[in-house]
Write a protein that holds these residues in place. Structure first.
Motif, PDB file in Angstrom:
ATOM      1  N   ALA A 198       0.562   1.323   3.118  1.00  6.29           N
ATOM      2  CA  ALA A 198       1.981   1.615   3.302  1.00  6.29           C
ATOM      3  C   ALA A 198       2.140   2.747   4.301  1.00  6.29           C
ATOM      4  O   ALA A 198       2.135   3.928   3.948  1.00  6.29           O
ATOM      5  CB  ALA A 198       2.630   1.982   1.964  1.00  6.29           C
ATOM      6  N   SER A 199       2.241   2.395   5.579  1.00  4.37           N
ATOM      7  CA  SER A 199       2.429   3.392   6.624  1.00  4.37           C
ATOM      8  C   SER A 199       3.128   2.731   7.804  1.00  4.37           C
ATOM      9  O   SER A 199       3.126   1.507   7.951  1.00  4.37           O
ATOM     10  CB  SER A 199       1.084   3.978   7.078  1.00  4.37           C
ATOM     11  N   SER A 200       3.708   3.557   8.664  1.00  3.79           N
ATOM     12  CA  SER A 200       4.498   3.026   9.775  1.00  3.79           C
ATOM     13  C   SER A 200       3.646   2.270  10.786  1.00  3.79           C
ATOM     14  O   SER A 200       4.115   1.321  11.423  1.00  3.79           O
ATOM     15  CB  SER A 200       5.239   4.169  10.477  1.00  3.79           C
ATOM     16  N   ASP A 201       2.369   2.666  10.950  1.00  3.82           N
ATOM     17  CA  ASP A 201       1.540   2.022  11.969  1.00  3.82           C
ATOM     18  C   ASP A 201       0.714   0.861  11.421  1.00  3.82           C
ATOM     19  O   ASP A 201       0.054   0.159  12.174  1.00  3.82           O
ATOM     20  CB  ASP A 201       0.629   3.045  12.657  1.00  3.82           C
ATOM     21  N   THR A 202       0.711   0.643  10.103  1.00  4.63           N
ATOM     22  CA  THR A 202      -0.002  -0.500   9.537  1.00  4.63           C
ATOM     23  C   THR A 202       0.938  -1.471   8.831  1.00  4.63           C
ATOM     24  O   THR A 202       0.506  -2.545   8.412  1.00  4.63           O
ATOM     25  CB  THR A 202      -1.072  -0.040   8.525  1.00  4.63           C
ATOM     26  N   GLY A 203       2.205  -1.092   8.704  1.00 10.13           N
ATOM     27  CA  GLY A 203       3.150  -1.921   7.977  1.00 10.13           C
ATOM     28  C   GLY A 203       3.211  -1.524   6.519  1.00 10.13           C
ATOM     29  O   GLY A 203       2.229  -1.037   5.948  1.00 10.13           O
ATOM     30  N   TYR A 204       4.371  -1.712   5.920  1.00  9.23           N
ATOM     31  CA  TYR A 204       4.554  -1.369   4.522  1.00  9.23           C
ATOM     32  C   TYR A 204       4.356  -2.613   3.665  1.00  9.23           C
ATOM     33  O   TYR A 204       5.150  -3.546   3.707  1.00  9.23           O
ATOM     34  CB  TYR A 204       5.942  -0.760   4.302  1.00  9.23           C
ATOM     35  N   GLU A 206       2.380  -4.939   4.046  1.00 14.18           N
ATOM     36  CA  GLU A 206       2.036  -6.140   4.803  1.00 14.18           C
ATOM     37  C   GLU A 206       0.539  -6.430   4.747  1.00 14.18           C
ATOM     38  O   GLU A 206       0.116  -7.568   4.947  1.00 14.18           O
ATOM     39  CB  GLU A 206       2.469  -5.981   6.263  1.00 14.18           C
ATOM     40  N   ASN A 308      -2.153   3.720  17.635  1.00 13.58           N
ATOM     41  CA  ASN A 308      -2.482   2.339  17.232  1.00 13.58           C
ATOM     42  C   ASN A 308      -3.573   2.276  16.168  1.00 13.58           C
ATOM     43  O   ASN A 308      -4.504   1.485  16.246  1.00 13.58           O
ATOM     44  CB  ASN A 308      -2.913   1.504  18.443  1.00 13.58           C
ATOM     45  N   ASP A 713       0.221  10.384   4.092  1.00 14.79           N
ATOM     46  CA  ASP A 713      -0.216   9.560   5.216  1.00 14.79           C
ATOM     47  C   ASP A 713      -0.665  10.401   6.401  1.00 14.79           C
ATOM     48  O   ASP A 713      -0.196  10.246   7.532  1.00 14.79           O
ATOM     49  CB  ASP A 713       0.906   8.603   5.640  1.00 14.79           C
ATOM     50  N   ASN A 715      -2.609  11.167   9.446  1.00 10.76           N
ATOM     51  CA  ASN A 715      -3.219  10.304  10.458  1.00 10.76           C
ATOM     52  C   ASN A 715      -4.082  11.185  11.350  1.00 10.76           C
ATOM     53  O   ASN A 715      -3.575  11.941  12.172  1.00 10.76           O
ATOM     54  CB  ASN A 715      -2.126   9.604  11.271  1.00 10.76           C
ATOM     55  N   ARG A 732      -2.090   5.684   4.147  1.00 11.94           N
ATOM     56  CA  ARG A 732      -1.621   5.727   2.767  1.00 11.94           C
ATOM     57  C   ARG A 732      -1.840   4.374   2.096  1.00 11.94           C
ATOM     58  O   ARG A 732      -1.574   3.327   2.678  1.00 11.94           O
ATOM     59  CB  ARG A 732      -0.144   6.081   2.710  1.00 11.94           C
TER      60      ARG A 732
END
Length: 742
Positions: A198-204, A206, A308, A713, A715, A732
């Motif tokens: 659950a993070s902006s760069d991996t998707g929540y 997903e 990325n 999270d 990074n 995260r």
């Protein structure tokens, strides 16, 4: 350059202080629940006892580190034990996750098999399973991976070398995992676990991975045959990067035959199989801002921030498979004052991988500041075999006024590594497999040429016989521990070009320790131990330089400290001062396009520091587990003299706190792990603080837990496999675990 201060934001610093002060672990949070079997417990070679609020952890019996039936307080070494309950509380998938909360152990190095303890980088031989060295499958090219936690009862971290008991290697420290054993009390638990990123760069939510598991034990045939089955299945699990996924099957089955009242025979079989989409983990790399803008190594020695993180820079055609089978047999016999133990294990691993990766080879023309990269294929295949045996006798007797606690025995190991790796020619790859740094979905790729699968194994064989004797001599409150070992090592290799190499070495190894019982609650100790480590023959095959004669690495390890309980048994702590002097250290360096092994002869490395481990019980509801390490490790000669060792922070700290609701089956945990800045060759990796949170609801028939790893999270750059790219911290993750007892 290195810094002794943490590099963290003000808000994280405040949260760290708050975490350390406000909440704590329940009395059962880090206590292993051990069933005592009538007529059997005296035979237990590896003993883990339950803890309560009133029982000091230093009084826990743990024989995994010393092979002797001693409490942690009686062990004159720096030792940390982590129980099954703590493993569950941390949602740990392997022993790398557990090491996050042992400040002196660092797994953030450039290969999945490496650990760094007290500034000394060592390899997978420092991981033990039930007291025998581990070669549980791993990625091709790295040899092995950290043991999984699905079948682990407890894990013991021992700082410092112990070559007397374990033979060559084992420098810096070691980790021993104890697998779950058959019990008389019947119990079956089925479980369901899910990890979502659950993070902006991996998707929540997903990217998800789900596992089902079972743990069953009890009587199989009457009272004299017991069984234990642990299994975990993880189908089609997502990694946090796009494309990457894996299927994993883990099975551990064991029996215990009770022969009379004094003999126990336990065969164990373990099978692991891992299929990856997205290649082997050693190509799991991303990029940073200072690399992308061309300033890295020019105007800055910092990598900058990660970009990325959720992208994979290989291709969708990358894949890897590892399959390992291990057979283990333990025989124990109890005499009146002596215990006889024999253990043996056979392990076989087959693995292969194909990866389209961004090479550091100058022939591809990649350089700092590029936004489009050339890639090429690499194929690797390995077949490894491991045979191990340890036979020993432990007993107590009196001679006059002196009490003797003696251990003597022998161990044998035979390791055969068959390996080859083929790289695609640069000229055949240029222009065919490009990828965009900022848009990894924009890439060219096609199938790996079949010709790369053709190759001849390089074969390395390592054989060792180790004899050992230890005697603890006690008079009143004073104990003197003496030890001597003799090891004979032979390494042979035949390369794919039919070149041969062999080394034949032997050595006497000594250790010495004293323990003084100051009072019922406090012990003082001092010890000396050694490490003796011939260069692994498979390492010489891959990285040894022609015409160079490599000497064994040798270390002298000195420790002094105190272990005990304080403040009416509310604080249980150990403090250890250490000094290590190492001769002939080796490292791998990139020279031109080749990765080669270099060695500094003579006394060339020194490490000093202090380690603190403590558990504080404020009351029945609130307590904390704390680990801190200060390490000053550096070369004493050569170009890097005086520079802190790579991947070794001066300061490392962790705390796990938890609060149990009164009269309710609910508790909460909050943990923090932090490290100061670290060197990585010529570059600096800033310090960090990461937080974990847990909530646990436990009833008679079922348990439910929710654990958030890397809560905020963070990074960050973790390490670098080469100058081209870096590896980032896991994002995260939300971990749900449900267990139901049938």
């Amino acid at each position: 350059m290195s810094s002794k201060s943490f590099t963290t934001s003000k808000s994280l610093s405040h949260l760290a202080v708050g975490s350390a002060l406000i909440t704590a672990l329940s009395p059962t949070s880090f206590a292993a629940e051990a069933d005592t079997e009538e007529g059997v417990s005296s035979l237990e070679t590896i003993t883990v006892t339950a803890e309560s609020e009133k029982q000091s952890i230093n009084n826990t019996v743990d024989s995994t580190a010393t092979k002797m039936n001693l409490t942690l307080k009686e062990t004159g070494r720096s030792v940390v034990q982590i129980s099954e309950q703590e493993i569950d509380d941390l949602a740990a998938e392997d022993t790398r996750d557990l090491a996050d909360y042992v400040a002196s152990f660092h797994t953030e190095s450039s290969a999945a098999r490496r650990i760094i303890v007290r500034g000394i980088q060592t390899n997978i031989d420092n991981f033990m399973v039930n007291g025998l060295r581990s070669l549980q499958g791993g990625e091709t090219g790295t040899g092995s991976k950290f043991p999984s936690t699905y079948n682990i009862e407890s894990t013991t971290f021992l700082n410092g070398s112990d070559a007397i008991l374990y033979g060559t290697g084992v420098g810096g420290g070691m980790v021993n995992v104890t697998t779950k054993k058959p019990q008389k009390k019947s119990q079956t638990t089925v479980g369901l676990k899910n990890r979502s990123f659950a993070s902006s760069d991996t998707g929540y939510f997903e990217r998800n991975q789900t596992s089902v598991n079972i743990d069953s034990t009890g009587e199989l045939v009457g009272e004299n045959v017991l069984y234990r089955l642990n299994a975990e299945l993880t189908p089609d699990a997502d990694g946090y990067q796009k494309i990457r996924s894996h299927d994993e099957q883990l099975i551990d089955a064991s029996l215990t035959f009770l022969v009379g009242e004094n003999t126990r025979i336990t065969p164990r079989f373990e099978y692991t199989n891992l299929d990856r989409v997205g290649g082997s983990s050693w190509t799991d790399s991303v990029f940073t801002t200072n690399f992308a803008n061309g300033t890295l190594g020019n105007t800055t020695n910092s990598y900058g921030s990660v970009i990325n993180r959720g992208s994979y820079y290989g291709s969708p055609l990358d894949d890897a498979n590892t399959e390992t089978m291990t057979a283990e047999l333990t025989v124990e016999h109890q005499l009146q004052n002596w215990k006889l133990t024999a253990k043996g294990a056979l392990s076989k691993t087959e693995s292969e991988s194909s990866d389209l990766y961004i090479s550091s080879s100058s022939g591809l023309g990649n350089s700092i500041g590029d936004t489009t990269f050339e890639r090429k294929w690499v194929y690797a295949k390995g077949k490894d075999k491991y045979a191990l045996m340890d036979v020993n006798a432990e007993g107590k007797f009196d001679l006059g006024s002196f009490e003797h606690h003696m251990l003597f025995g022998a161990n044998f190991r035979h390791k055969e590594t068959n390996f080859f790796r083929n790289f695609q020619d640069n000229a055949e790859a240029v222009g065919l497999y490009t990828i965009d740094l900022y848009d990894p979905d924009s890439q060219l790729y096609s199938a790996m040429p079949d010709s790369l699968r053709d190759g001849t194994y390089s074969t390395a064989t390592d054989k060792e016989i180790n004899l050992y004797l230890k005697d603890r001599i006690t008079l009143n409150d004073f104990t003197l521990a003496l030890g001597v070992g003799y090891t004979k090592y032979k390494g042979e290799e035949v390369s794919s070009s039919d070149d041969s190499f062999d080394q034949n070495l032997s050595n006497f190894i000594y250790d010495l320790g004293v323990v003084y019982k100051l009072n019922e609650d406090l012990n003082l100790f001092a010890s000396y131990s050694q490490a003796y480590e011939p260069i692994d023959t498979s390492t010489l095959i891959q990285y040894g330089q022609d015409g160079v004669s490599y000497e064994p690495e040798e270390s002298d390890n000195y420790e002094a400290g105190v272990k005990g309980t304080f403040f009416d048994k509310k604080l249980d702590a150990s403090v250890t001062l250490f000094y290590i002097n190492t001769k002939n250290p080796t490292t791998t360096e990139t020279i031109g396009d080749d990765r080669v092994l270099t060695q500094e002869l003579g006394e060339a490395f020194r490490s000093t520091g202090v380690e603190v481990d403590a558990v504080f019980h404020l009351n029945d509801q609130i307590s904390s587990r704390i680990s801190y390490a200060y390490t000053d490790a550096e070369d004493t000669s050569g170009d890097d003299a005086g520079v802190q060792a790579d991947y070794t922070p001066h300061h490392a700290f962790s705390v796990w706190n938890s609060y149990t609701l009164q009269n309710e089956p609910l508790r909460f945990g909050l943990g923090m792990r932090a490290e100061g800045s670290r060197n990585d060759g010529d570059y600096n990796i800033p310090g960090y603080a990461e937080f974990d949170f847990g909530a646990y609801y436990e009833l008679e028939k079922f348990d439910v837990s929710l654990v958030v790893r890397n809560l905020f999270d963070k990074n960050r750059v973790v390490t670098t496999p080469n100058w081209v790219s870096v590896e980032a911290s896991d994002p995260r993750s939300i971990n749900l675990d449900f267990k139901y007892r049938l």
